[in-house]
Design a protein around this motif. Structure first.
Motif, PDB file in Angstrom:
ATOM      1  N   SER A  61       2.976   5.901  66.782  1.00 35.79           N
ATOM      2  CA  SER A  61       1.891   5.675  67.467  1.00 35.79           C
ATOM      3  C   SER A  61       1.482   6.668  68.726  1.00 35.79           C
ATOM      4  O   SER A  61       0.647   6.952  69.066  1.00 35.79           O
TER       5      SER A  61
ATOM      6  N   VAL B  59      -1.853   8.611  69.161  1.00 40.44           N
ATOM      7  CA  VAL B  59      -2.555   8.226  70.340  1.00 40.44           C
ATOM      8  C   VAL B  59      -2.805   9.477  71.448  1.00 40.44           C
ATOM      9  O   VAL B  59      -3.762   9.812  71.943  1.00 40.44           O
TER      10      VAL B  59
ATOM     11  N   ILE C 226      -0.269   8.219  78.519  1.00 41.02           N
ATOM     12  CA  ILE C 226       0.694   7.755  77.738  1.00 41.02           C
ATOM     13  C   ILE C 226       1.682   7.146  78.337  1.00 41.02           C
ATOM     14  O   ILE C 226       2.355   6.039  78.026  1.00 41.02           O
TER      15      ILE C 226
END
Length: 538
Positions: A492, A496, A513
């Motif tokens: 993930s 991202v 993030i």
């Protein structure tokens, strides 16, 4: 008798005619090659195009020498030779026959100069000449070369090559190269519209660049076709770019998984914040370097096996170091997280300085085996073999660890200690040794992660520091001690991160993030997949 005399006379004439014709052809080519030393760059480019129309494959070495700056003209008689420098001496080769032509001093010769435009013309000419090669790979590369530098001068040879081509893939590339040359030519509008359709079907960046370059000069229906084709290609390219970013995210996620999976085990079972985990990755990379150096010097034939050989060695070396660290330092600091963090940070500094003293501060070269070199095209994406094998390797490590934790006695003991240390101890499990071997296992996995990372990153004393923070983020986000959480967290974060980079940049993307993870942890303090157990829940 009279008839036999006529036949004999005809044969004699043919025998005499053919050598003269061949000699005349060679003489014309020689005159054309010698003329390359006269005129400006654009004039020489025109002469190269004229020579390529002869279709003589013997011109390829001459053009290659011209592009590389190895074509010389003798000042005394202006004859052109191919030459290689050896000090003040030129080793000469006849430009027509390819036979050695002796040596000459450099002062008696003048190099024929080239610029980028002339090099492009030479590449186009070489591509056109090799379109008729008997070697399928040579024809394929030639068609791609002509497509990359399309020229109307190559149309005649392309059309001839297409008619004789039997390989479907090569023929398709030749037709695309012909289409690229057509849209820049003075041919009819109908032919150009058909060419635009072929380029639109190709659908890559090169086709988009060719159509964009001809967009402003086109008119009427041709301009409409080009505009529509560009819109379609831009839409398709945006989708391919998104797919490329997802692939980059998967490969980055695999790297993060390798770096974090050992940390997930030690942090989850022992609750130890091991700041020296990155140095285990670094030691694994240096182990790979040492193995390759030994193979290069003593067993060069085994180089393609160097990574396979390095994997168990790196696991053993870093696992043993991890065991020593746990038995020598960490076991005295359980329940004191701040002291453990400072102690492992001190160990990381010592390991960095030790490696820096032995190997020096500069990067060390770790080679790619042949099976990890290069890449291939998949639609509009480029996939490199080293990244692809790291994805496969990460998946393999994950499956093996999952099997170890779920199916082995040691894995059962690890899970028991994770869920309820006191109960596990009362059941006869030696929790100190479970801790020790768990720490050694996590360190060993970090070592084999270093073997993989040596193929895509610089091997230096600071290698591990590049991944330690990201590894902690993966572990906390996925759920401490949960392998599935580590997998989902790594992939993930990788995807991202790569999807954000085109819009925010690498630094701002990482900051975003980090902010998102902080907000997420506020809502789910135990991560995506929290471990369950009495000790965990209390």
């Amino acid at each position: 008798m009279h008839r036999a005399f006529k036949i004999f006379t005809l044969l004699a004439c043919l025998i005499l005619i053919f050598p003269i014709s061949e000699s005349q052809s060679q003489q014309d080519i020689r005159l054309g090659i010698n003329s390359l030393s006269k005129g400006g760059f654009s004039q020489v480019a025109d002469k190269v195009a004229q020579l390529s129309r002869t279709g003589d494959i013997k011109l390829v070495p001459v053009f290659e020498a011209l592009a590389e700056g190895n074509l010389y003209t003798r000042k005394a008689d202006e004859i052109v030779f191919m030459g290689k420098e050896g000090g003040n001496v030129l080793h000469l080769t006849d430009a027509v026959t390819g036979a050695p032509a002796g040596e000459g001093t450099k002062v008696d010769f003048e190099r024929i100069k080239v610029n980028n435009n002339l090099r492009r013309a030479v590449r186009t000419a070489i591509g056109a000449l090799t379109l008729l090669s008997p070697d399928r790979e040579v024809r394929f590369q030639a068609a791609n070369s002509v497509f990359s530098s399309p020229s109307e001068d190559a149309l005649e040879l392309l059309e001839s090559a297409i008619q004789s081509e039997r390989d479907v893939i090569v023929k398709t590339v030749m037709e695309q190269a012909r289409a690229a040359a057509l849209v820049k030519s003075d041919r009819s509008v109908a032919e150009k519209r058909a060419a635009v359709k072929i380029l639109s079907q190709r659908g890559d960046r090169n086709a988009l660049a060719i159509l964009s370059a001809t967009q402003t000069s086109a008119e009427g229906e041709l301009r409409t076709d080009i505009d529509n084709a560009i819109k379609e290609l831009q839409t398709a390219q945006a989708l391919w770019d998104a797919g490329q970013n997802v692939w980059y995210g998967l490969s980055l996620g695999s790297v993060l998984l390798l770096a974090a999976i050992g940390l997930a085990i030690t942090f989850g079972v022992m609750g130890i914040i091991n700041m020296a985990h990155g140095e285990m990755v670094m030691l694994g990379a240096y182990t790979t370097f040492i193995v390759q150096e030994i193979i290069r010097s003593s067993y060069p034939g085994l180089f393609d096996w160097s990574l396979i050989i390095a994997l168990p060695i790196a696991f053993g070396v870093t696992g043993l170091i991890g065991l020593i660290i746990e038995r020598g330092i960490i076991r005295f600091l359980y329940g004191r997280p701040l002291e453990t963090l400072l102690a492992t940070w001190g160990v990381s500094l010592m390991l960095q300085q030790g490696v820096r003293s032995i190997f020096g501060p500069s990067n060390r070269e770790v080679g790619n085996p042949s099976w990890m070199s290069g890449g291939f095209e998949l639609g509009g994406m480029t996939l490199t073999y080293n990244r692809m094998w790291i994805v496969v390797f990460s998946a393999g490590v994950f499956v093996m660890l999952l099997f170890l934790l779920k199916r082995s006695r040691f894995g059962l003991q690890m899970r028991a200690v994770t869920q309820n240390r006191r109960m596990a101890s009362s059941m006869g499990i030696k929790t100190p040794w479970v801790d020790a071997f768990t720490f050694a296992l996590g360190s060993g996995i970090a070592g084999i992660a270093g073997v993989a990372l040596s193929q895509i990153d610089n091997v230096s004393p600071n290698l591990g520091q590049s991944y330690i923070i990201d590894s902690f983020m993966v572990v906390v986000f996925g759920g401490v001690g949960n392998l599935w959480g580590t997998l989902v967290g790594a992939l993930s974060l990788g995807i991202v991160n790569k999807l954000l980079e085109p819009y925010t940049g690498a630094v701002l993307g990482k900051i975003l993030i980090l902010v998102l993870i902080i907000l997420f942890i506020q809502r789910r303090p135990r991560g995506l997949f929290a471990l369950k157990g009495r000790a965990v829940e209390t």
